[in-house]
Design a protein around this motif. Structure first.
Motif, PDB file in Angstrom:
ATOM      1  N   MET A   1       0.846  -1.194   0.000  1.00 24.21           N
ATOM      2  CA  MET A   1       0.000   0.000   0.000  1.00 24.21           C
ATOM      3  C   MET A   1       0.889   1.253   0.000  1.00 24.21           C
ATOM      4  N   ILE A   2       0.569   2.186  -0.846  1.00 23.21           N
ATOM      5  CA  ILE A   2       1.327   3.433  -0.943  1.00 23.21           C
ATOM      6  C   ILE A   2       0.881   4.385   0.159  1.00 23.21           C
ATOM      7  N   ASP A   3       1.858   5.025   0.833  1.00 24.78           N
ATOM      8  CA  ASP A   3       1.468   6.047   1.801  1.00 24.78           C
ATOM      9  C   ASP A   3       2.087   7.390   1.397  1.00 24.78           C
ATOM     10  N   LEU A   4       1.618   8.443   2.046  1.00 20.77           N
ATOM     11  CA  LEU A   4       2.009   9.794   1.644  1.00 20.77           C
ATOM     12  C   LEU A   4       3.494  10.065   1.863  1.00 20.77           C
ATOM     13  N   ARG A   5       4.082   9.469   2.876  1.00 18.05           N
ATOM     14  CA  ARG A   5       5.517   9.685   3.093  1.00 18.05           C
ATOM     15  C   ARG A   5       6.330   9.163   1.913  1.00 18.05           C
ATOM     16  N   GLN A   6       5.934   8.001   1.379  1.00 23.70           N
ATOM     17  CA  GLN A   6       6.647   7.448   0.225  1.00 23.70           C
ATOM     18  C   GLN A   6       6.522   8.356  -0.997  1.00 23.70           C
ATOM     19  N   LEU A   7       5.308   8.887  -1.214  1.00 24.14           N
ATOM     20  CA  LEU A   7       5.124   9.795  -2.350  1.00 24.14           C
ATOM     21  C   LEU A   7       5.922  11.077  -2.158  1.00 24.14           C
ATOM     22  N   THR A   8       5.984  11.560  -0.919  1.00 25.46           N
ATOM     23  CA  THR A   8       6.763  12.769  -0.638  1.00 25.46           C
ATOM     24  C   THR A   8       8.246  12.535  -0.925  1.00 25.46           C
ATOM     25  N   VAL A   9       8.748  11.371  -0.495  1.00 31.68           N
ATOM     26  CA  VAL A   9      10.155  11.039  -0.739  1.00 31.68           C
ATOM     27  C   VAL A   9      10.425  10.934  -2.243  1.00 31.68           C
ATOM     28  N   LEU A  10       9.562  10.249  -2.993  1.00 33.07           N
ATOM     29  CA  LEU A  10       9.760  10.108  -4.438  1.00 33.07           C
ATOM     30  C   LEU A  10       9.785  11.468  -5.129  1.00 33.07           C
ATOM     31  N   ALA A  11       8.854  12.343  -4.773  1.00 30.42           N
ATOM     32  CA  ALA A  11       8.800  13.663  -5.405  1.00 30.42           C
ATOM     33  C   ALA A  11      10.080  14.448  -5.116  1.00 30.42           C
TER      34      ALA A  11
ATOM     35  N   SER B   1      16.239   5.570   1.464  1.00 31.04           N
ATOM     36  CA  SER B   1      16.360   4.293   0.763  1.00 31.04           C
ATOM     37  C   SER B   1      15.247   3.335   1.179  1.00 31.04           C
ATOM     38  N   TYR B   2      14.940   3.320   2.473  1.00 31.12           N
ATOM     39  CA  TYR B   2      13.881   2.435   2.978  1.00 31.12           C
ATOM     40  C   TYR B   2      12.535   2.776   2.340  1.00 31.12           C
ATOM     41  N   HIS B   3      12.181   4.059   2.312  1.00 30.97           N
ATOM     42  CA  HIS B   3      10.888   4.448   1.739  1.00 30.97           C
ATOM     43  C   HIS B   3      10.833   4.164   0.244  1.00 30.97           C
ATOM     44  N   MET B   4      11.940   4.350  -0.463  1.00 28.31           N
ATOM     45  CA  MET B   4      11.938   4.065  -1.898  1.00 28.31           C
ATOM     46  C   MET B   4      11.785   2.572  -2.161  1.00 28.31           C
ATOM     47  N   ARG B   5      12.460   1.735  -1.376  1.00 30.43           N
ATOM     48  CA  ARG B   5      12.294   0.290  -1.555  1.00 30.43           C
ATOM     49  C   ARG B   5      10.862  -0.134  -1.258  1.00 30.43           C
ATOM     50  N   ALA B   6      10.293   0.428  -0.200  1.00 28.57           N
ATOM     51  CA  ALA B   6       8.901   0.095   0.146  1.00 28.57           C
ATOM     52  C   ALA B   6       7.953   0.523  -0.972  1.00 28.57           C
TER      53      ALA B   6
END
Length: 308
Positions: free
Chosen positions: A1-11, A34-39
């Motif tokens: 499941m995608i969460d907002l922190r992951q989208l923030t990191v990607l952006a 790195s952890y958020h991008m892998r997730a």
């Protein structure tokens, strides 16, 4: 499941071009990036970045998801801005009519609650009895009225226009006794028990006199006053006994006075009344919600006083 922190990191990785630069901008550690991008890659099922020298380069899928992430984050900022603006607009003037005990025991806490919520409401307050409140609502001279009707069905007033009724709390009548009075040892007191007492009465006493007559006596009146603080002082000094609603006991407790619930007296149902269209005015709605929240808290205190 995608969460907002992951989208923030990607952006941010898309803008910065490396994990370390994204970490600096977001205040994260590089391992956290790195952890958020892998997730995020696990969640979408495709690679999002590839190494490029000392930085990273987004894959086509990474670019596409970064665009969508920026759209989502921008949309959230728009929502936040919209509701911040809405909160800022929740201000205005409310004409309010109320019985005295609510003005003293409930309204100050309600206004303090609004202030803590950064909602600015100017209240133009008039202390009125319930009959007058209905008249003011009918004439359009008040936006919000707080009235008290008793449970016998003896409504305190009527209006010719449709009104919305919002229950706030149920209040009970008390007899105020000087500390050490022989009746203070009881959990409640009946009118007949008070036949030999000296009384401090309000000017509006017709109802009490009728009930005393039904109980077989006429009260011996020593002082007349409508001021609650004066009444408490007189009772505390042993001048006589008095009656007061539970709400009137909350703001000015006097250790010299022992209140006891009065038996065979109808409870007051305290309600807010307003025209349906007034409920849609932000300032009125905000004040009403604050009054309801405080009334819930005060109900417990009134009940505690009634059973002490």
């Amino acid at each position: 499941m995608i969460d907002l922190r992951q989208l923030t990191v990607l952006a941010e990785v898309c803008r910065a071009g490396s994990y370390s630069a994204a970490a600096d901008r977001l205040g994260y550690t590089q391992p956290a990036i790195s952890y958020h991008m892998r997730a995020l890659e696990r969640a979408v099922g495709v690679p999002l970045t590839v190494k490029a020298g000392r930085g990273v380069r987004l894959t086509p899928a990474g670019h596409r998801l970064a665009e969508r992430a920026q759209d989502v984050l921008a949309g959230l900022r728009d929502v936040e801005n919209e509701f911040e603006a809405l909160a800022a607009r929740t201000r205005g003037r409310v004409r309010m009519s109320s019985v005295q005990s609510v003005c003293v025991a409930v309204l100050p806490a309600a206004l303090a609650r609004l202030g803590a919520s950064r909602i600015e409401v100017e209240v133009e307050l008039g202390q009125t009895d319930s009959h007058d409140a209905y008249r003011l609502l009918d004439a359009g001279e008040t936006d919000l009225a707080i009235v008290a009707d008793d449970e016998t069905g003896d409504a305190s007033g009527t209006a010719n226009t449709p009104l919305r009724r919002v229950p706030l709390l149920v209040d009970r009548r008390h007899v105020l006794l000087p500390r050490g009075h022989e009746l203070a040892g009881r959990r409640s007191v009946g009118l007949a028990d008070l036949a030999r007492e000296r009384w401090i009465l309000e000017r509006d006493r017709g109802r009490l006199l009728r009930r005393c007559a039904d109980a077989g006596f006429e009260p011996r009146v020593v002082t007349t006053t409508d001021d609650q603080a004066t009444t408490l002082g007189l009772v505390g000094d042993g001048v006589g006994i008095a009656l007061m609603d539970g709400l009137g006991l909350l703001p000015r407790p006097d250790p010299r006075v022992e209140p006891r619930p009065l038996d065979d007296w109808p409870r007051r149902h305290v309600c807010a009344l307003l025209r349906p269209e007034a409920a849609r005015v932000p300032a009125v709605a905000a004040l009403l919600e604050a009054l309801r929240a405080v009334a819930v808290e005060q109900s417990g205190e009134v009940t505690e006083a009634a059973t002490a």
